[in-house]
Structure formats: structure tokens, C-alpha cells
Scaffold this active site. Structure first.
Site, PDB file in Angstrom:
ATOM      1  N   ASP A 212       0.263  -4.630  -0.695  1.00 28.40           N
ATOM      2  CA  ASP A 212       0.656  -3.244  -0.993  1.00 28.40           C
ATOM      3  C   ASP A 212       2.161  -3.101  -0.757  1.00 28.40           C
ATOM      4  O   ASP A 212       2.679  -3.514   0.291  1.00 28.40           O
ATOM      5  CB  ASP A 212      -0.134  -2.300  -0.072  1.00 28.40           C
ATOM      6  CG  ASP A 212       0.090  -0.837  -0.426  1.00 28.40           C
ATOM      7  OD1 ASP A 212      -0.838  -0.223  -0.987  1.00 28.40           O
ATOM      8  OD2 ASP A 212       1.185  -0.315  -0.139  1.00 28.40           O
ATOM      9  N   ILE A 213       2.840  -2.514  -1.729  1.00 27.87           N
ATOM     10  CA  ILE A 213       4.298  -2.320  -1.575  1.00 27.87           C
ATOM     11  C   ILE A 213       4.529  -1.178  -0.573  1.00 27.87           C
ATOM     12  O   ILE A 213       3.896  -0.121  -0.673  1.00 27.87           O
ATOM     13  CB  ILE A 213       4.949  -1.978  -2.933  1.00 27.87           C
ATOM     14  CG1 ILE A 213       4.650  -3.096  -3.941  1.00 27.87           C
ATOM     15  CG2 ILE A 213       6.447  -1.776  -2.775  1.00 27.87           C
ATOM     16  CD1 ILE A 213       5.117  -2.801  -5.356  1.00 27.87           C
ATOM     17  N   GLU A 254       0.260   0.607  -6.490  1.00 31.71           N
ATOM     18  CA  GLU A 254       1.168  -0.472  -6.064  1.00 31.71           C
ATOM     19  C   GLU A 254       0.423  -1.513  -5.238  1.00 31.71           C
ATOM     20  O   GLU A 254       0.955  -2.150  -4.361  1.00 31.71           O
ATOM     21  CB  GLU A 254       2.382   0.062  -5.335  1.00 31.71           C
ATOM     22  CG  GLU A 254       2.396   1.028  -4.223  1.00 31.71           C
ATOM     23  CD  GLU A 254       1.160   1.649  -3.579  1.00 31.71           C
ATOM     24  OE1 GLU A 254       0.172   1.898  -4.263  1.00 31.71           O
ATOM     25  OE2 GLU A 254       1.252   1.895  -2.370  1.00 31.71           O
TER      26      GLU A 254
END
Ligand SMILES: Nc1nc2c(ncn2[C@@H]2O[C@H](COP(=O)(O)OP(=O)(O)OP(=O)(O)O)[C@@H](O)[C@H]2O)c(=O)[nH]1
Length: 332
Positions: A212-213, A254
């Protein structure tokens, strides 16, 4: 890539086989009665009774949703031999040879392009021989009949072949669209689920890396959604350069997943750590600005009895831990 859409594609021959068996059974019962009672063609009647019985059996098995490839081959072999035998015994006047024009279509739909083409070619030659030696050969001009038969048969063959090429192309495009993430080009959630169902569930040697960004919302808010999209594409390309593209999926937003089969937990951790470091050290250049990013990763091993949701939840818990512990971390 495992094919979610291959389910309906592979269902087509099964469904066709089922209803064709029923149709063949019905028609052969009718022809059996016709030949035995009205035409006094005992041999032909016996062949038709055999085909009717076999096709009834295939139909009955297929109705119970049990499908065997050899039933398909057997059905078409019986049907083809029956049409050939009818043409040979009864001559052209009976008209059974017209059924040969349906064969290319059935071959292509039941067996696909390669086998369909081979069977169609073999049967074309056999029918040409039958036409030349048929009992009506003296009444008609066999060479003209053969020529007309060949041309008609070839045109039907050509249509079947073109249709199968187009069908396969459309199927491949639809399959790609259904399983690919439209933005990044990596596989999507459907593909992940399908691959999860396909993988040999070797407990303890399959790992999910949920990536996950960190603070991605800020990128959207600061630079705009288009920059956010470009960043997602670049992140996916970076991951793609690092692990086989068959193993990467975008879950949505994301979040990305890397699925590692036949791996040791140390390999999974090393891989996750190197992807994390790669993103940390990479500068995303967008709108004349360098954007620095980090990612958090949760790693979960596939455990006994876990279904897809449990597996994902386990990885999500580890990701949550990485986020809680300050982000830019790998948790296993
Ligand atoms: N540009 C772009 N943004 C997306 C897309 N899908 C989801 N988002 C955005 O991604 C952001 C995700 O934000 P959050 O779930 O709050 O997470 P975050 O800001 O990364 O924060 P943490 O995950 O807690 O580090 C939201 O602003 C979504 O609108 C997309 O396809 N393109």
C-alpha cells in the site's frame, strides 16, 4: 494468467455436446423407425439404433453435469460414420450427405480450431471417395457432384475457420479486459481470486505481499488525480521490474498484491524488503517536481483452511500493523 473467462469458453463445447447428443439421439430414433419399418434397411437401422443408444447415454451423463472428452470424440465419430455409411449404402438420393455440411461447424465448436481443421479435412476426403463410389454414380455425373460438394464444403469450412479465429480473438480481448487493471496493466482482483483458486495450495509455501502506498491521498490532493494515476502506473512498473508480472495484481486504489508460490518465508520477506527499498529510493518526477514516496507491506503465509477472504484479511492485518508502526515498513 489464469483465465476467469475460460469458464464460459470451455462450457461451450460441453453445452453443445449435451444438446447435440440429445438431438442425435432423437434423430436416430426417428431414422431407425423409418429405416426398419418403411425402408426395410435393416443394416442401416441397426447402425442408427446403436448411435441412438450411445448418444442417449452421452446425453444422460452430460445432463448430470459429468463431462468426458472421449464422449465428444465418440459422438462425432459415430455421427460421422453414420452419415458416411448412409451416403454409401443409400446413395445420394436419400440426401443424408447433406448432413455432412453441418460437420465442420460441430467439429470447430466441439474441438477448437486445430482439431476442427484436421477432422474437417479428413472427412472432406472421405466424402469425396463416397461420392465417387456411390451407387448413383452412373445416374449422375460424379465429378460434377464431387466438385460442387467440395466447393460447398470448402465455403462452409472457410466460414467456420474465420468464425473460430474471430471468436478466439474476441475471447482473448474480453479475457484480458476482465482480468487486467485498466490503469496500470497489471492483473486485477478477479485474476488474483482466480489464481488463488488455481494454485496448488501448498500450505506454508505460498505468501501474499499486500503493498500500500503511504499517504497516497496527499499526492492526489497536492498534485491532482492525473499525477496520482501516473504515480500508480510508475509504482506498478517498478514492482513489475522486480517480480514476475504474472504474480502482480492491483487490488484497487493504491493497493497492490504480489503472490509468491513455492517460496520460503525468508524469500518473501527479502522480496518485500527490496520492493520497499526500491520505492523509497526512487524519485517520481511529475510536473517538474520530484515526489518521494514510501510503501508499507504486509506479508501473510497461506494457512490451513484459509479461503481467499481469510488470506487477504491476514495480509491486511500485517499491513495495518506496518502502517501503525510508522509506515515504510514490512511486517510479517
Ligand atoms: N489518482 C488515483 N487515486 C486513486 C485511485 N483509486 C483510489 N485513489 C485515491 O487513493 C486515496 C487513498 O487514500 P487513503 O485510503 O486515505 O490512504 P492513504 O492516503 O494512502 O493513507 P494510508 O494508506 O493510511 O497511508 C484516495 O484519495 C483515493 O481517492 C486511482 O485509480 N487513481
Amino acid at each position: 494468467m489464469n483465465s476467469l473467462l475460460s469458464v464460459p469458453a470451455s462450457d461451450l463445447p460441453k453445452t453443445l455436446h449435451k444438446w447435440l447428443s440429445g438431438l442425435v439421439c432423437g434423430l436416430h430414433c426417428f431414422y431407425f423407425v423409418l429405416n426398419m419399418i418403411f425402408m426395410q434397411q435393416m443394416n442401416l437401422g441397426a447402425v442408427q439404433l446403436l448411435v441412438a443408444c450411445c448418444s442417449f447415454y452421452f446425453f444422460w451423463v452430460a445432463l448430470k453435469n459429468r463431462h468426458y472428452a472421449w464422449h465428444r470424440y465418440m459422438l462425432m465419430l459415430l455421427l460421422t460414420c453414420n452419415i458416411l455409411a448412409s451416403a454409401l449404402i443409400m446413395g445420394l438420393k436419400a440426401g443424408s450427405i447433406f448432413w455432412s455440411f453441418a460437420l465442420p461447424l460441430w467439429y470447430y465448436l466441439l474441438f477448437g480450431m486445430k482439431q476442427g481443421a484436421v477432422f474437417t479435412a479428413i472427412v472432406a476426403i472421405l466424402f469425396m471417395v463416397v461420392l465417387l463410389v456411390n451407387p448413383d454414380a452412373e445416374m449422375i455425373r460424379p465429378y460434377r457432384t464431387v466438385l460442387n460438394f467440395v466447393l460447398a464444403y470448402l465455403s462452409i469450412w472457410l466460414v467456420c475457420h474465420m468464425y473460430e479465429i474471430q471468436r478466439k480473438k474476441s475471447h482473448d480481448i474480453l479475457q484480458r479486459m476482465a482480468l487486467q487493471d485498466g490503469l496500470t496493466g497489471v492483473q486485477n482482483r478477479h485474476a488474483l481470486k482466480a489464481d488463488f483458486n488455481r494454485i496448488n495450495k501448498q500450505i506454508g509455501s505460498t505468501f501474499m505481499l499486500l503493498i500500500d502506498i503511504d499517504h497516497f491521498k496527499r499526492i492526489n490532493d497536492t498534485f491532482g488525480h492525473d499525477v496520482g494515476d501516473n504515480v500508480l502506473i510508475e509504482v506498478s512498473n517498478l514492482i513489475r521490474n522486480h517480480v514476475p508480472s504474472n504474480n502482480i495484481y492491483r487490488l484497487g486504489g493504491e493497493e497492490f498484491v504480489v503472490l509468491m508460490e513455492n517460496s520460503h518465508k525468508d524469500d518473501a520477506y527479502r522480496c518485500a524488503e527490496s520492493v520497499r527499498a526500491l520505492i523509497e529510493n526512487y524519485s517520481f518526477y511529475q510536473k517538474e517536481t520530484n515526489i518521494d514516496l514510501t510503501i508499507s507491506i504486509g506479508i501473510a503465509p497461506l494457512s490451513v483452511g484459509q479461503d481467499f477472504t481469510d488470506f487477504l484479511r491476514a495480509a491486511d492485518e500485517k499491513l495495518y500493523q506496518a502502517k501503525n508502526e510508522g509506515r515504510n515498513l514490512v511486517c510479517k
